[in-house]
Design a protein around this motif. Structure first.
Motif, PDB file in Angstrom:
ATOM      1  N   ALA A 135     -14.012   5.601  23.529  1.00  7.66           N
ATOM      2  CA  ALA A 135     -13.318   6.872  23.779  1.00  7.66           C
ATOM      3  C   ALA A 135     -13.045   7.620  22.482  1.00  7.66           C
ATOM      4  O   ALA A 135     -13.022   8.859  22.464  1.00  7.66           O
ATOM      5  CB  ALA A 135     -12.007   6.611  24.524  1.00  7.66           C
ATOM      6  N   GLN A 136     -12.842   6.882  21.389  1.00  2.92           N
ATOM      7  CA  GLN A 136     -12.604   7.496  20.082  1.00  2.92           C
ATOM      8  C   GLN A 136     -13.896   8.005  19.447  1.00  2.92           C
ATOM      9  O   GLN A 136     -13.864   8.703  18.432  1.00  2.92           O
ATOM     10  CB  GLN A 136     -11.948   6.476  19.137  1.00  2.92           C
ATOM     11  CG  GLN A 136     -10.521   6.120  19.469  1.00  2.92           C
ATOM     12  CD  GLN A 136      -9.555   7.220  19.085  1.00  2.92           C
ATOM     13  OE1 GLN A 136      -9.757   7.934  18.112  1.00  2.92           O
ATOM     14  NE2 GLN A 136      -8.494   7.374  19.867  1.00  2.92           N
ATOM     15  N   ASP A 146       4.798  -2.445   9.184  1.00  2.00           N
ATOM     16  CA  ASP A 146       5.026  -2.180  10.608  1.00  2.00           C
ATOM     17  C   ASP A 146       5.716  -0.843  10.846  1.00  2.00           C
ATOM     18  O   ASP A 146       5.530  -0.212  11.887  1.00  2.00           O
ATOM     19  CB  ASP A 146       5.860  -3.314  11.225  1.00  2.00           C
ATOM     20  CG  ASP A 146       5.110  -4.645  11.220  1.00  2.00           C
ATOM     21  OD1 ASP A 146       3.878  -4.627  11.060  1.00  2.00           O
ATOM     22  OD2 ASP A 146       5.770  -5.690  11.378  1.00  2.00           O
ATOM     23  N   HIS A 147       6.499  -0.393   9.864  1.00  7.17           N
ATOM     24  CA  HIS A 147       7.193   0.888   9.990  1.00  7.17           C
ATOM     25  C   HIS A 147       6.252   2.061   9.727  1.00  7.17           C
ATOM     26  O   HIS A 147       6.369   3.118  10.344  1.00  7.17           O
ATOM     27  CB  HIS A 147       8.384   0.945   9.032  1.00  7.17           C
ATOM     28  CG  HIS A 147       9.189   2.205   9.130  1.00  7.17           C
ATOM     29  ND1 HIS A 147       8.982   3.283   8.295  1.00  7.17           N
ATOM     30  CD2 HIS A 147      10.180   2.579   9.989  1.00  7.17           C
ATOM     31  CE1 HIS A 147       9.818   4.255   8.619  1.00  7.17           C
ATOM     32  NE2 HIS A 147      10.549   3.856   9.638  1.00  7.17           N
ATOM     33  N   SER A 148       5.311   1.853   8.793  1.00  2.53           N
ATOM     34  CA  SER A 148       4.404   2.938   8.397  1.00  2.53           C
ATOM     35  C   SER A 148       2.965   2.429   8.340  1.00  2.53           C
ATOM     36  O   SER A 148       2.364   2.338   7.262  1.00  2.53           O
ATOM     37  CB  SER A 148       4.814   3.495   7.024  1.00  2.53           C
ATOM     38  OG  SER A 148       6.174   3.860   7.000  1.00  2.53           O
ATOM     39  N   PRO A 149       2.379   2.068   9.480  1.00  2.12           N
ATOM     40  CA  PRO A 149       1.037   1.468   9.462  1.00  2.12           C
ATOM     41  C   PRO A 149      -0.051   2.363   8.875  1.00  2.12           C
ATOM     42  O   PRO A 149      -0.949   1.872   8.189  1.00  2.12           O
ATOM     43  CB  PRO A 149       0.766   1.156  10.941  1.00  2.12           C
ATOM     44  CG  PRO A 149       1.709   2.026  11.707  1.00  2.12           C
ATOM     45  CD  PRO A 149       2.923   2.167  10.848  1.00  2.12           C
ATOM     46  N   ALA A 190      -3.359   3.149  14.234  1.00  2.00           N
ATOM     47  CA  ALA A 190      -3.405   3.567  12.837  1.00  2.00           C
ATOM     48  C   ALA A 190      -4.794   3.352  12.249  1.00  2.00           C
ATOM     49  O   ALA A 190      -5.306   4.198  11.498  1.00  2.00           O
ATOM     50  CB  ALA A 190      -2.364   2.789  12.031  1.00  2.00           C
ATOM     51  N   ILE A 191      -5.422   2.247  12.595  1.00  2.00           N
ATOM     52  CA  ILE A 191      -6.783   1.971  12.137  1.00  2.00           C
ATOM     53  C   ILE A 191      -7.729   3.084  12.589  1.00  2.00           C
ATOM     54  O   ILE A 191      -8.559   3.581  11.809  1.00  2.00           O
ATOM     55  CB  ILE A 191      -7.268   0.609  12.693  1.00  2.00           C
ATOM     56  CG1 ILE A 191      -6.598  -0.561  11.969  1.00  2.00           C
ATOM     57  CG2 ILE A 191      -8.788   0.498  12.606  1.00  2.00           C
ATOM     58  CD1 ILE A 191      -7.132  -0.864  10.609  1.00  2.00           C
ATOM     59  N   PHE A 192      -7.608   3.508  13.825  1.00  2.00           N
ATOM     60  CA  PHE A 192      -8.503   4.530  14.378  1.00  2.00           C
ATOM     61  C   PHE A 192      -8.375   5.862  13.648  1.00  2.00           C
ATOM     62  O   PHE A 192      -9.324   6.653  13.612  1.00  2.00           O
ATOM     63  CB  PHE A 192      -8.220   4.732  15.862  1.00  2.00           C
ATOM     64  CG  PHE A 192      -8.775   3.646  16.750  1.00  2.00           C
ATOM     65  CD1 PHE A 192      -9.600   2.660  16.241  1.00  2.00           C
ATOM     66  CD2 PHE A 192      -8.470   3.617  18.105  1.00  2.00           C
ATOM     67  CE1 PHE A 192     -10.112   1.662  17.054  1.00  2.00           C
ATOM     68  CE2 PHE A 192      -8.988   2.627  18.932  1.00  2.00           C
ATOM     69  CZ  PHE A 192      -9.812   1.646  18.406  1.00  2.00           C
ATOM     70  N   GLU A 193      -7.209   6.134  13.053  1.00  2.00           N
ATOM     71  CA  GLU A 193      -7.018   7.388  12.325  1.00  2.00           C
ATOM     72  C   GLU A 193      -7.984   7.530  11.153  1.00  2.00           C
ATOM     73  O   GLU A 193      -8.275   8.640  10.710  1.00  2.00           O
ATOM     74  CB  GLU A 193      -5.584   7.482  11.798  1.00  2.00           C
ATOM     75  CG  GLU A 193      -4.515   7.647  12.876  1.00  2.00           C
ATOM     76  CD  GLU A 193      -3.127   7.664  12.279  1.00  2.00           C
ATOM     77  OE1 GLU A 193      -3.001   7.933  11.066  1.00  2.00           O
ATOM     78  OE2 GLU A 193      -2.157   7.389  13.026  1.00  2.00           O
ATOM     79  N   ILE A 233      -2.306   1.417   5.542  1.00  2.00           N
ATOM     80  CA  ILE A 233      -3.764   1.371   5.470  1.00  2.00           C
ATOM     81  C   ILE A 233      -4.287   2.256   4.346  1.00  2.00           C
ATOM     82  O   ILE A 233      -5.193   1.863   3.587  1.00  2.00           O
ATOM     83  CB  ILE A 233      -4.381   1.789   6.817  1.00  2.00           C
ATOM     84  CG1 ILE A 233      -4.001   0.781   7.907  1.00  2.00           C
ATOM     85  CG2 ILE A 233      -5.899   1.903   6.711  1.00  2.00           C
ATOM     86  CD1 ILE A 233      -4.337   1.233   9.303  1.00  2.00           C
ATOM     87  N   GLU A 234      -3.709   3.441   4.203  1.00  2.00           N
ATOM     88  CA  GLU A 234      -4.116   4.337   3.115  1.00  2.00           C
ATOM     89  C   GLU A 234      -3.897   3.684   1.760  1.00  2.00           C
ATOM     90  O   GLU A 234      -4.772   3.728   0.882  1.00  2.00           O
ATOM     91  CB  GLU A 234      -3.317   5.640   3.209  1.00  2.00           C
ATOM     92  CG  GLU A 234      -3.712   6.673   2.170  1.00  2.00           C
ATOM     93  CD  GLU A 234      -2.941   7.972   2.323  1.00  2.00           C
ATOM     94  OE1 GLU A 234      -3.109   8.851   1.463  1.00  2.00           O
ATOM     95  OE2 GLU A 234      -2.165   8.104   3.298  1.00  2.00           O
ATOM     96  N   GLU A 235      -2.740   3.042   1.590  1.00  2.00           N
ATOM     97  CA  GLU A 235      -2.436   2.372   0.325  1.00  2.00           C
ATOM     98  C   GLU A 235      -3.325   1.146   0.133  1.00  2.00           C
ATOM     99  O   GLU A 235      -3.749   0.844  -0.981  1.00  2.00           O
ATOM    100  CB  GLU A 235      -0.959   1.966   0.301  1.00  2.00           C
ATOM    101  CG  GLU A 235      -0.464   1.439  -1.026  1.00  2.00           C
ATOM    102  CD  GLU A 235      -0.401   2.511  -2.116  1.00  2.00           C
ATOM    103  OE1 GLU A 235      -0.174   2.148  -3.283  1.00  2.00           O
ATOM    104  OE2 GLU A 235      -0.587   3.711  -1.799  1.00  2.00           O
ATOM    105  N   MET A 236      -3.606   0.443   1.219  1.00  2.00           N
ATOM    106  CA  MET A 236      -4.479  -0.726   1.144  1.00  2.00           C
ATOM    107  C   MET A 236      -5.864  -0.350   0.607  1.00  2.00           C
ATOM    108  O   MET A 236      -6.419  -1.044  -0.255  1.00  2.00           O
ATOM    109  CB  MET A 236      -4.625  -1.346   2.534  1.00  2.00           C
ATOM    110  CG  MET A 236      -5.596  -2.522   2.608  1.00  2.00           C
ATOM    111  SD  MET A 236      -6.031  -2.968   4.304  1.00  2.00           S
ATOM    112  CE  MET A 236      -7.180  -1.641   4.740  1.00  2.00           C
ATOM    113  N   LEU A 237      -6.401   0.756   1.088  1.00  2.00           N
ATOM    114  CA  LEU A 237      -7.723   1.191   0.637  1.00  2.00           C
ATOM    115  C   LEU A 237      -7.704   1.571  -0.845  1.00  2.00           C
ATOM    116  O   LEU A 237      -8.619   1.234  -1.599  1.00  2.00           O
ATOM    117  CB  LEU A 237      -8.203   2.358   1.496  1.00  2.00           C
ATOM    118  CG  LEU A 237      -8.471   2.027   2.975  1.00  2.00           C
ATOM    119  CD1 LEU A 237      -8.785   3.298   3.753  1.00  2.00           C
ATOM    120  CD2 LEU A 237      -9.604   1.032   3.100  1.00  2.00           C
ATOM    121  N   LYS A 238      -6.659   2.277  -1.268  1.00  2.00           N
ATOM    122  CA  LYS A 238      -6.548   2.667  -2.677  1.00  2.00           C
ATOM    123  C   LYS A 238      -6.413   1.448  -3.580  1.00  2.00           C
ATOM    124  O   LYS A 238      -7.098   1.318  -4.595  1.00  2.00           O
ATOM    125  CB  LYS A 238      -5.347   3.580  -2.876  1.00  2.00           C
ATOM    126  CG  LYS A 238      -5.471   4.963  -2.255  1.00  2.00           C
ATOM    127  CD  LYS A 238      -4.199   5.766  -2.464  1.00  2.00           C
ATOM    128  CE  LYS A 238      -4.270   7.131  -1.811  1.00  2.00           C
ATOM    129  NZ  LYS A 238      -2.994   7.878  -1.971  1.00  2.00           N
TER     130      LYS A 238
END
Length: 219
Positions: free
Chosen positions: A172-173, A59-62, A101-104, A66-71
């Motif tokens: 919009a994204q 929650d502090h660094s979403p 964060a997901i949209f990034e 996500i980046e770590e989750m993918l790796k």
């Protein structure tokens, strides 16, 4: 490796869809990664003490999460994956915690809703009453609920407004998206379309989830 996200209304078949996609030999589909009680990762070889399962860090660094989750998904899968995905339920809590964060990461979006709002409402009430949100065994006795029209209309209006707002953000994204419904999940052709949308080859998919409620709403 492509990243996809299932944006789903609650009780719209998202557990079924996640399970089906996770059974694909070159895909991994996590569950509710921004759930308020737990981080719904499907990483059986990853110990629960891993930072990924820390809700506070998530929650502090979403975005970092996500980046770590993918790796870590690629690493612990011990096989080459073509697609990795996750699910966000369309409720205020999960949207506020993780959607930006997901949209990034520019994911492909599967937007899942349920056309039959009376079935959606009854499923919500039955699950809340029984505490059973997903099961591999169908109940032998159907749970009955009290239908209140005012509550039904309020819930439907709130959910539809939330879905419309999130879908507007997806467009919009400029994200690539596929809109499907709960009812589509019983159609093999639609499942093939989903795999094609994700760039995955057609194959037989399996999931150990039972339909919880009768199709006869008046029951």
């Amino acid at each position: 490796m492509d990243f996809f996200t299932i944006l789903s209304a609650p009780r719209a078949g998202s557990n079924l869809l996640c399970g089906l996609l996770d059974s694909h030999p070159i895909a991994r589909c996590h569950n509710e990664i921004f759930h308020h009680e737990s981080v719904g990762l499907v990483l059986p070889k990853c110990k629960k003490i891993n930072q990924l399962f820390d809700k506070d860090w998530r929650d502090h660094s979403p975005s970092l999460f996500i980046e770590e989750m993918l790796k870590k998904t690629q690493y612990f899968s011990r096989r080459t994956l073509r697609a990795v995905g996750c699910k966000i339920l369309l409720n205020e809590d999960q949207i506020n915690k993780g959607l930006a964060a997901i949209f990034e990461f520019n994911p492909r979006i599967i937007f899942l809703t349920r056309r039959n709002k009376l079935a959606w409402y009854s499923s919500q009430q039955i699950a809340a009453c029984t505490g059973i949100w997903m099961t591999a065994k169908q109940s032998e006795q159907q749970q009955c609920i009290f239908f209140d029209e005012a509550t039904f209309m309020q819930m439907v209006n709130q959910q539809e407004a939330l879905e419309e707002a999130v879908f507007a953000k997806v467009k919009a994204q400029g994200l690539t998206y596929l809109k499907i419904t709960y009812e589509d999940l019983a159609d093999p052709t639609r499942i093939s379309n989903i795999l094609n949308f994700l760039g995955l080859p057609n194959t037989q998919l399996f999931v150990d989830i039972a339909k919880q409620n009768t199709s006869q709403i008046l029951d």
